[in-house]
Design a protein around this motif. Structure first.
Motif, short mmCIF file in Angstrom:
data_model
loop_
_atom_site.label_atom_id
_atom_site.label_comp_id
_atom_site.label_asym_id
_atom_site.label_seq_id
_atom_site.Cartn_x
_atom_site.Cartn_y
_atom_site.Cartn_z
N GLY A 350 0.80 -1.22 0.00
CA GLY A 350 0.00 0.00 0.00
C GLY A 350 0.83 1.26 0.00
O GLY A 350 2.02 1.26 0.33
N VAL A 351 0.18 2.35 -0.41
CA VAL A 351 0.82 3.67 -0.44
C VAL A 351 0.64 4.33 0.92
O VAL A 351 -0.47 4.35 1.47
CB VAL A 351 0.20 4.55 -1.55
N ARG A 352 1.73 4.85 1.48
CA ARG A 352 1.68 5.53 2.78
C ARG A 352 1.65 7.03 2.54
O ARG A 352 2.57 7.59 1.92
CB ARG A 352 2.89 5.16 3.64
N LYS A 353 0.61 7.70 3.03
CA LYS A 353 0.51 9.15 2.93
C LYS A 353 0.67 9.77 4.31
O LYS A 353 0.74 9.07 5.32
CB LYS A 353 -0.84 9.53 2.30
N THR A 354 0.71 11.08 4.34
CA THR A 354 1.03 11.75 5.60
C THR A 354 -0.06 11.57 6.66
O THR A 354 0.19 11.79 7.84
CB THR A 354 1.26 13.26 5.37
N ASP A 355 -1.26 11.14 6.26
CA ASP A 355 -2.31 10.99 7.26
C ASP A 355 -2.07 9.82 8.20
O ASP A 355 -2.73 9.69 9.23
CB ASP A 355 -3.69 10.85 6.58
N ILE A 356 -1.11 8.95 7.86
CA ILE A 356 -0.82 7.81 8.75
C ILE A 356 0.24 8.18 9.79
O ILE A 356 0.53 7.41 10.69
CB ILE A 356 -0.36 6.58 7.95
N ILE A 357 0.85 9.37 9.66
CA ILE A 357 1.93 9.76 10.58
C ILE A 357 1.33 10.17 11.92
O ILE A 357 0.45 11.01 11.99
CB ILE A 357 2.76 10.92 9.99
N LYS A 358 1.82 9.57 12.97
CA LYS A 358 1.36 9.91 14.31
C LYS A 358 2.13 11.12 14.84
O LYS A 358 3.29 11.35 14.49
CB LYS A 358 1.56 8.72 15.26
#
Length: 579
Positions: A350-358
């Motif tokens: 999957g593609v990781r975007k900035t919304d997954i950054i905690k």
């Protein structure tokens, strides 16, 4: 807010420079502002700076725009070296062992250091024309060998030979030097330096996920950079020399477009169903995204295959999951084909975007694409405890400068200075080989004493972490003493032979012959000596030893009449009767 509370970070890429200014609110990193600017000309190739002045100009523009909007002066910056600049080498070394010696952690560490140093020499040999120093930024053991066979762990085993295969990753000093020059010419100083894959990993993958075997792929313009993690650490880096530009060129060729227009068409594939553009002849087109994708699909398949093959080459098997970041990661079908090649379920790629950054928030404009994962990771790393891109230590009174990567150990320092790893293990003393009555004898030398390691005058070990300013002392191991033995000790341990004479036990004397000559008991054995023991053999010899007149007795052996030259053997009963 005082300027000392701001953290400035730069992601200096092949096509663009991204600058981020942020501040920490407790454990949360707040992005205050950011700026993105493309290089005016091709100033970088595959992550390596080629035109320092052009890159400096772009960096300066980004810096000045942020300073103007925020009304602050930026003087320190966090940066990262590109993953594509890393060079990886797989190497194997082996070592003969004393089969009686148990393999311990010191022996294993010494073997691994030898492998890293061999990889470093190989790297310098392969790139001899560059005349560059290489910093080892990480390595992983792929296999251990015992007696030529793969084994899970060496610790505690014994064998005649041991070996190790490692993947070692190096960063050329030229990459660091050019980055430092650009930063200096831009009126900045380096606050912190890391590696792009490490920065991306730190924000794209949660710490508890790093225990899994995961591949992080940064799909850029010219290259796709790969980092592999397991057991909580990044163990290998790799690079594929193809990426998003190949898809752009395929579209440009099909529709007769200039590169910039083709790039815009490519970026629209995942956003629009119908795409409008004008070719170099001035003809206007409106085509569906599906039609463009059919043209680009061959290039996407090829890119997915190259990425998948490189992952398999360095990981040895399919990973548990693949995370895609970078501007090229949004290309439709790329994730699907990677999953197909690696035989993984689609939801494992999957593609990781900035919304997954905690623990990252935005104070103004929001940046959300996968191309911003690495810049944000560099920003988050800015508060790292390491305030310098190099650390300085002293080893045996000599100053050493090392690249400040994660968790530098005594072993890393010894690898860098070229310390002979075999000096860490006290070798067993030389064995003594001789022949005794037709049988080969090996007398083992004494075990040696391992090296003593001190950090800041405190006893330490090869795996201890070191920090800026530490003083390391390594006392070479002490070899064991060579095997030694005198003839009297051999005779002492030789089985006794005896006969009885008129009911009294008499021990047969032993005479030692070495290399055909009779020697005395104080003779010290030499390697290759041939020893023969000569026991008292006849009645005549016994009488001579006892100083008994030969003609005074009738002699019987085991109740049978005997003569002076008759042979005797262990346990015989000899009777002597006066004539």
């Amino acid at each position: 807010m005082g300027k000392e509370e701001f953290y400035f970070s730069l992601d200096i890429g092949t096509r663009t420079v991204v600058g981020i200014v942020g501040a920490f609110r407790g454990e949360v990193f707040e992005i205050i502002d950011f700026e993105v600017e493309e290089h005016k000309k091709r100033a970088m190739y595959d992550g390596q700076i080629h035109d320092i002045n052009l890159v400096k100009e772009t960096v300066t523009n980004v810096k000045e725009k942020l300073e103007k909007r925020l009304n602050i002066k930026l003087d320190k910056v966090s940066i990262a070296a590109a993953g594509r600049s890393l060079k990886t080498c797989k190497i194997e070394v082996s070592r003969d062992m004393d089969p009686l010696t148990y393999i311990d952690k010191d022996i294993i560490a010494s073997l691994e250091i030898e492998a890293i140093q061999k990889a470093q020499k190989e790297m310098m040999s392969m790139n001899a024309g560059e005349n560059s120093e290489y910093y080892c930024v990480g390595y992983a053991v792929t296999n251990y060998f015992l007696n030529g066979t793969i084994i899970g762990k060496l610790d505690g085993h014994r064998g005649s030979s041991i070996g190790v295969e490692v993947i070692a990753t190096f960063l050329p000093r030229t990459v660091i030097d050019s980055l430092q020059t650009v930063i200096r010419l831009s009126g900045l100083s380096i606050h912190n330096m890391t590696l792009e894959p490490i920065a991306a990993m730190n924000v794209a993958i949660q710490d508890n996920f790093k225990l899994l075997n995961i591949a992080l792929v940064d799909v850029g313009a010219g290259t796709s950079d790969i980092a592999l993690t397991k057991n909580g650490t990044i163990f290998a880096f790799a690079m594929v020399p193809t990426a998003g530009d190949e898809i752009t060129e395929k579209i440009a060729e099909a529709y007769l477009l200039d590169f910039d227009t083709s790039e815009k068409v490519k970026l629209s594939l995942s956003k629009k169903s119908a795409i409008k553009f004008k070719d170099i002849m001035g003809v206007k087109h409106q085509v569906s995204a599906d039609e463009v994708m059919k043209i680009a699909e061959t290039a996407v398949k090829d890119l997915a295959l190259e990425i998948s093959q490189k992952i398999m080459e360095y990981n040895g098997k399919s990973p548990s999951a693949v995370f895609l970041i970078g501007g090229g990661s949004c290309i439709p079908l790329l994730a699907d084909y990677i999953a197909l090649n690696l035989e993984l379920p689609k939801d494992r790629v999957g593609v990781r975007k900035t919304d997954i950054i905690k623990d990252v928030i935005f104070d103004g404009r929001r940046i959300s694409g996968p191309e911003f994962i690495t810049p944000i990771g560099i920003g988050v790393s800015a508060r790292s405890v390491k305030k310098s891109d190099f650390i300085h230590v002293v080893v045996n009174d000599k100053p050493v400068k090392l690249l400040n990567t994660n968790g530098i150990t005594v072993a890393d320092v010894l690898i860098f200075i070229g310390f002979n790893p075999r000096l860490l293990i006290g070798p067993r003393g030389k064995d003594l080989h001789y022949e005794l009555n037709g049988e080969k004898v090996v007398l083992k030398g004494q075990l040696g004493e391992p090296s003593a390691i001190f950090v800041n005058d405190m006893p330490s070990n090869i795996n201890a972490e070191v920090f800026n300013g530490d003083i390391i002392k390594v006392q070479g191991a002490v070899g064991g003493k060579a095997a030694r033995i005198q003839m009297k000790e051999i005779i002492k341990n030789t089985p006794r032979k005896a006969v009885s004479i008129n009911g009294q036990e008499y021990e047969l004397k032993v005479r030692a012959m070495v290399n055909g000559e009779i020697i005395d008991d104080s003779h010290e054995m030499k390697d290759g000596d041939v020893v023969r023991f000569k026991y008292t053999e006849t009645v005549r010899e016994i009488l001579e030893e006892l100083r008994i007149p030969k003609d005074s007795f009738h002699i019987f052996i085991n109740d049978k009449n005997a003569f002076l030259d008759d042979k005797i053997k262990d346990g015989d009963r000899i009777e002597m009767k006066v004539k």
